[in-house]
Design an enzyme around this catalytic site. Structure first.
Site, PDB file in Angstrom:
ATOM      1  N   GLN A 114       0.844  -1.200   0.000  1.00 42.51           N
ATOM      2  CA  GLN A 114       0.000   0.000   0.000  1.00 42.51           C
ATOM      3  C   GLN A 114       0.874   1.241   0.000  1.00 42.51           C
ATOM      4  OE1 GLN A 114      -3.474  -0.571   2.992  1.00 42.51           O
ATOM      5  NE2 GLN A 114      -1.924  -2.028   3.620  1.00 42.51           N
ATOM      6  N   ASP A 146       6.185   4.605  -1.264  1.00 43.89           N
ATOM      7  CA  ASP A 146       7.648   4.735  -1.320  1.00 43.89           C
ATOM      8  C   ASP A 146       8.238   3.616  -2.184  1.00 43.89           C
ATOM      9  OD1 ASP A 146       8.464   2.366   0.277  1.00 43.89           O
ATOM     10  OD2 ASP A 146       7.570   3.401   1.980  1.00 43.89           O
ATOM     11  N   HIS A 179      -1.529   1.463  -4.167  1.00 41.41           N
ATOM     12  CA  HIS A 179      -1.911   2.871  -3.986  1.00 41.41           C
ATOM     13  C   HIS A 179      -0.992   3.822  -4.757  1.00 41.41           C
ATOM     14  CE1 HIS A 179      -4.123   1.711   0.010  1.00 41.41           C
ATOM     15  NE2 HIS A 179      -4.820   1.410  -1.067  1.00 41.41           N
ATOM     16  N   CYS A 239      -1.732  12.118 -15.439  1.00 36.71           N
ATOM     17  CA  CYS A 239      -2.532  13.192 -16.034  1.00 36.71           C
ATOM     18  C   CYS A 239      -3.996  12.979 -15.658  1.00 36.71           C
ATOM     19  CB  CYS A 239      -2.369  13.206 -17.550  1.00 36.71           C
ATOM     20  SG  CYS A 239      -3.459  14.435 -18.309  1.00 36.71           S
ATOM     21  N   CYS A 289      -1.288  14.864 -23.676  1.00 36.58           N
ATOM     22  CA  CYS A 289      -2.434  15.694 -24.093  1.00 36.58           C
ATOM     23  C   CYS A 289      -2.192  17.183 -23.861  1.00 36.58           C
ATOM     24  CB  CYS A 289      -3.717  15.228 -23.399  1.00 36.58           C
ATOM     25  SG  CYS A 289      -3.812  15.691 -21.664  1.00 36.58           S
ATOM     26  N   ASN A 307       2.887  -6.858  13.403  1.00 38.64           N
ATOM     27  CA  ASN A 307       2.555  -5.487  13.767  1.00 38.64           C
ATOM     28  C   ASN A 307       3.035  -5.228  15.191  1.00 38.64           C
ATOM     29  OD1 ASN A 307       1.038  -2.943  14.280  1.00 38.64           O
ATOM     30  ND2 ASN A 307      -0.077  -3.515  12.418  1.00 38.64           N
ATOM     31  N   LEU A 308       3.172  -3.964  15.527  1.00 39.34           N
ATOM     32  CA  LEU A 308       3.504  -3.609  16.912  1.00 39.34           C
ATOM     33  C   LEU A 308       2.350  -3.951  17.836  1.00 39.34           C
ATOM     34  CD1 LEU A 308       5.028  -0.009  16.524  1.00 39.34           C
ATOM     35  CD2 LEU A 308       6.275  -2.118  17.075  1.00 39.34           C
TER      36      LEU A 308
HETATM   37  C1  BJW Z   1       4.372  -0.973  12.789  1.00 34.07           C
HETATM   38  C2  BJW Z   1       5.564  -0.290  13.039  1.00 34.07           C
HETATM   39  C3  BJW Z   1       6.761  -1.048  13.066  1.00 34.07           C
HETATM   40  C4  BJW Z   1       3.923   1.132  13.045  1.00 34.07           C
HETATM   41  N1  BJW Z   1       6.715  -2.353  12.867  1.00 34.07           N
HETATM   42  N2  BJW Z   1       4.358  -2.283  12.600  1.00 34.07           N
HETATM   43  C5  BJW Z   1     -16.730   6.002   3.076  1.00 34.07           C
HETATM   44  C6  BJW Z   1     -16.563   7.044   2.180  1.00 34.07           C
HETATM   45  C7  BJW Z   1     -15.628   6.963   1.115  1.00 34.07           C
HETATM   46  C8  BJW Z   1     -14.869   5.826   0.943  1.00 34.07           C
HETATM   47  C9  BJW Z   1     -15.048   4.787   1.849  1.00 34.07           C
HETATM   48  C10 BJW Z   1     -15.967   4.878   2.891  1.00 34.07           C
HETATM   49  N3  BJW Z   1     -15.925   3.731   3.612  1.00 34.07           N
HETATM   50  C11 BJW Z   1     -14.984   2.917   3.055  1.00 34.07           C
HETATM   51  C12 BJW Z   1     -14.447   3.549   1.984  1.00 34.07           C
HETATM   52  C13 BJW Z   1     -13.392   3.006   1.084  1.00 34.07           C
HETATM   53  C14 BJW Z   1     -12.042   3.664   1.412  1.00 34.07           C
HETATM   54  C15 BJW Z   1     -11.666   3.330   2.853  1.00 34.07           C
HETATM   55  O1  BJW Z   1     -11.170   2.260   3.146  1.00 34.07           O
HETATM   56  N4  BJW Z   1     -11.915   4.250   3.786  1.00 34.07           N
HETATM   57  C16 BJW Z   1     -11.720   3.954   5.217  1.00 34.07           C
HETATM   58  C17 BJW Z   1     -10.473   4.675   5.753  1.00 34.07           C
HETATM   59  C18 BJW Z   1     -12.978   4.352   5.921  1.00 34.07           C
HETATM   60  N5  BJW Z   1     -11.108   3.123   0.482  1.00 34.07           N
HETATM   61  C19 BJW Z   1     -10.919   3.676  -0.715  1.00 34.07           C
HETATM   62  O2  BJW Z   1     -11.488   4.697  -1.049  1.00 34.07           O
HETATM   63  C20 BJW Z   1     -10.002   2.940  -1.650  1.00 34.07           C
HETATM   64  N6  BJW Z   1     -10.613   2.735  -2.892  1.00 34.07           N
HETATM   65  C21 BJW Z   1     -11.668   1.939  -3.027  1.00 34.07           C
HETATM   66  O3  BJW Z   1     -12.243   1.415  -2.084  1.00 34.07           O
HETATM   67  O4  BJW Z   1     -12.004   1.739  -4.324  1.00 34.07           O
HETATM   68  C22 BJW Z   1     -13.200   1.033  -4.607  1.00 34.07           C
HETATM   69  C23 BJW Z   1     -14.200   2.029  -4.942  1.00 34.07           C
HETATM   70  C24 BJW Z   1     -13.830   3.151  -5.607  1.00 34.07           C
HETATM   71  C25 BJW Z   1     -14.783   4.059  -5.941  1.00 34.07           C
HETATM   72  C26 BJW Z   1     -16.093   3.844  -5.564  1.00 34.07           C
HETATM   73  C27 BJW Z   1     -16.451   2.688  -4.885  1.00 34.07           C
HETATM   74  C28 BJW Z   1     -15.490   1.772  -4.576  1.00 34.07           C
HETATM   75  C29 BJW Z   1      -8.743   3.768  -1.905  1.00 34.07           C
HETATM   76  C30 BJW Z   1      -7.933   3.923  -0.670  1.00 34.07           C
HETATM   77  C31 BJW Z   1      -6.761   4.838  -0.951  1.00 34.07           C
HETATM   78  C32 BJW Z   1      -5.907   5.029   0.298  1.00 34.07           C
HETATM   79  N7  BJW Z   1      -4.961   6.044   0.035  1.00 34.07           N
HETATM   80  C33 BJW Z   1      -3.943   6.313   1.040  1.00 34.07           C
HETATM   81  C34 BJW Z   1      -3.093   7.510   0.553  1.00 34.07           C
HETATM   82  C35 BJW Z   1      -2.208   7.046  -0.603  1.00 34.07           C
HETATM   83  C36 BJW Z   1      -1.283   8.094  -1.070  1.00 34.07           C
HETATM   84  C37 BJW Z   1      -0.408   8.624   0.048  1.00 34.07           C
HETATM   85  O5  BJW Z   1       0.465   7.899   0.579  1.00 34.07           O
HETATM   86  O6  BJW Z   1      -0.597   9.783   0.407  1.00 34.07           O
HETATM   87  O7  BJW Z   1      -3.114   5.168   1.233  1.00 34.07           O
HETATM   88  S1  BJW Z   1      -4.609   6.630   2.680  1.00 34.07           S
HETATM   89  C38 BJW Z   1      -3.327   5.792   3.538  1.00 34.07           C
HETATM   90  O8  BJW Z   1      -3.876   4.624   4.211  1.00 34.07           O
HETATM   91  C39 BJW Z   1      -2.365   5.263   2.463  1.00 34.07           C
HETATM   92  C40 BJW Z   1      -2.049   3.905   2.996  1.00 34.07           C
HETATM   93  O9  BJW Z   1      -1.556   3.085   1.957  1.00 34.07           O
HETATM   94  C41 BJW Z   1      -3.368   3.456   3.577  1.00 34.07           C
HETATM   95  C42 BJW Z   1      -3.241   2.335   4.574  1.00 34.07           C
HETATM   96  O10 BJW Z   1      -2.527   2.735   5.714  1.00 34.07           O
HETATM   97  P1  BJW Z   1      -1.539   1.713   6.438  1.00 34.07           P
HETATM   98  O11 BJW Z   1      -0.436   1.363   5.553  1.00 34.07           O
HETATM   99  O12 BJW Z   1      -2.315   0.608   7.022  1.00 34.07           O
HETATM  100  O13 BJW Z   1      -0.924   2.668   7.575  1.00 34.07           O
HETATM  101  P2  BJW Z   1      -1.511   3.032   9.014  1.00 34.07           P
HETATM  102  O14 BJW Z   1      -0.834   4.264   9.472  1.00 34.07           O
HETATM  103  O15 BJW Z   1      -2.979   3.030   9.014  1.00 34.07           O
HETATM  104  O16 BJW Z   1      -1.049   1.802   9.928  1.00 34.07           O
HETATM  105  C43 BJW Z   1       0.325   1.577  10.222  1.00 34.07           C
HETATM  106  C44 BJW Z   1       0.434   0.302  11.033  1.00 34.07           C
HETATM  107  O17 BJW Z   1       1.799  -0.006  11.202  1.00 34.07           O
HETATM  108  C45 BJW Z   1      -0.168   0.410  12.430  1.00 34.07           C
HETATM  109  O18 BJW Z   1      -1.016  -0.708  12.662  1.00 34.07           O
HETATM  110  C46 BJW Z   1       1.039   0.373  13.369  1.00 34.07           C
HETATM  111  O19 BJW Z   1       0.781  -0.295  14.586  1.00 34.07           O
HETATM  112  C47 BJW Z   1       2.032  -0.389  12.541  1.00 34.07           C
HETATM  113  N8  BJW Z   1       3.434  -0.067  12.828  1.00 34.07           N
HETATM  114  N9  BJW Z   1       5.328   1.021  13.246  1.00 34.07           N
HETATM  115  C48 BJW Z   1       5.562  -2.970  12.685  1.00 34.07           C
HETATM  116  N10 BJW Z   1       7.999  -0.448  13.335  1.00 34.07           N
END
Ligand code: BJW
Length: 231
Positions: free
Chosen positions: A89, A92, A107, A115, A137, A199-200
């Site tokens: 996800q 980087d 992601h 574009c 474009c 995970n932590l």
């Molecule tokens: C350690 C550690 C160490 C720390 N060792 N562990 C209501 C309205 C609108 C949308 C939705 C909705 N309800 C649900 C949705 C869908 C939505 C969603 O899931 N929303 C929820 C948040 C509510 N999802 C989407 O919109 C996705 N698309 C989709 O569903 O398409 C289908 C669709 C499309 C259109 C219409 C209908 C359906 C797209 C999601 C895009 C997410 N984008 C981001 C930003 C990307 C660009 C950027 O980097 O800026 O992606 S958000 C952010 O969260 C980023 C990450 O990839 C993503 C996940 O986060 P991640 O990696 O889990 O990080 P953290 O911080 O959450 O967790 C870190 C973990 O590490 C923790 O558990 C720590 O404990 C652990 N940790 N140090 C081991 N040393």
């Protein structure tokens, strides 16, 4: 290549934390400093493209100053000896810099430009600015090639196929808050894979895994890779 086990590894921000990149939802994470609606949605970009470009330019620049950590390196070592695919996800490039080759960025990538008019994608090189033109474009709707909320993640069909065929599914450093990435463990378990979470802390999807290991990814992932490789 040892054994015939197919391994799919989902990584999240936690795997890059020990390299010095902020996670999103931890107390000091990116979303404690920025409103995700302003910087990680298409509406936010329409409202204030300068703010969004500055947010991603700063992260692109920070990425150039960090290095892969022991967890990234261990996964590259695993791939060199077993059938391993990383579904990340993360935007980087630390898996690639560690030596992993089979990496799907669901992601998008910080290094990419997209574009918003014609969908052309290309390597951004450095900063992206609001006046930049698409090489195809020629319009000015150039944005970072990352997946914002409400947008369709990349490679979903390929990821579903890989997960359905996996013998081992591991998730490393992800909170499980974001769909569709958070549903992959359920699909893997349904398909008969051994599932393991690193995970932590406990997460909202821990219950879906057959095993969970707690600690910093840089410590617990290399240990697991050594076990798999029989060291
Ligand atoms: C350690 C550690 C160490 C720390 N060792 N562990 C209501 C309205 C609108 C949308 C939705 C909705 N309800 C649900 C949705 C869908 C939505 C969603 O899931 N929303 C929820 C948040 C509510 N999802 C989407 O919109 C996705 N698309 C989709 O569903 O398409 C289908 C669709 C499309 C259109 C219409 C209908 C359906 C797209 C999601 C895009 C997410 N984008 C981001 C930003 C990307 C660009 C950027 O980097 O800026 O992606 S958000 C952010 O969260 C980023 C990450 O990839 C993503 C996940 O986060 P991640 O990696 O889990 O990080 P953290 O911080 O959450 O967790 C870190 C973990 O590490 C923790 O558990 C720590 O404990 C652990 N940790 N140090 C081991 N040393």
């Amino acid at each position: 290549m040892r054994g015939a086990r197919r391994i799919v590894i989902l990584t999240g921000a936690g795997i890059s934390a020990e390299s010095g990149i902020s996670t999103f939802r931890d107390p000091d994470g990116v979303w404690s400093r920025y409103d995700l609606n302003e910087v990680a949605t298409p509406d936010g970009f329409r409202r204030n493209p300068e703010l969004v470009q500055a947010f991603y330019n700063a992260r692109r620049s920070a990425l150039r100053k960090v290095e892969p950590n022991a967890a990234h390196l261990a996964l590259a070592r695993l791939e060199s000896q077993m059938d391993t695919c990383i579904v990340t996800q993360n935007v980087d490039d630390l898996h690639e810099r560690a030596g992993s080759r089979d990496v799907l960025h669901m992601h998008g990538e910080l290094s990419g430009a997209l574009c918003g008019n014609c969908g052309h994608r290309w390597p951004a090189g450095g900063d992206i600015s609001c006046g930049d033109k698409c090489p195809v474009c020629k319009c000015c709707r150039v944005r970072p090639d990352v997946v914002w909320f409400g947008e369709m993640p990349y490679h979903t069909q390929r990821i579903d196929e890989l997960v359905a065929a996996a013998d081992i599914f591991a998730a490393i450093g992800t909170s499980g808050e974001v769909s569709p990435a958070n549903s992959l463990v359920f699909d893997a378990a349904d398909a008969g894979a051994r599932t393991i979470e690193f995970n932590l802390v406990e997460t909202i999807i821990t219950h879906a895994f057959s095993e969970a290991r707690r600690g910093p990814a840089g410590e617990i992932v290399p240990r697991w890779v050594d076990e798999l490789l029989g060291y």
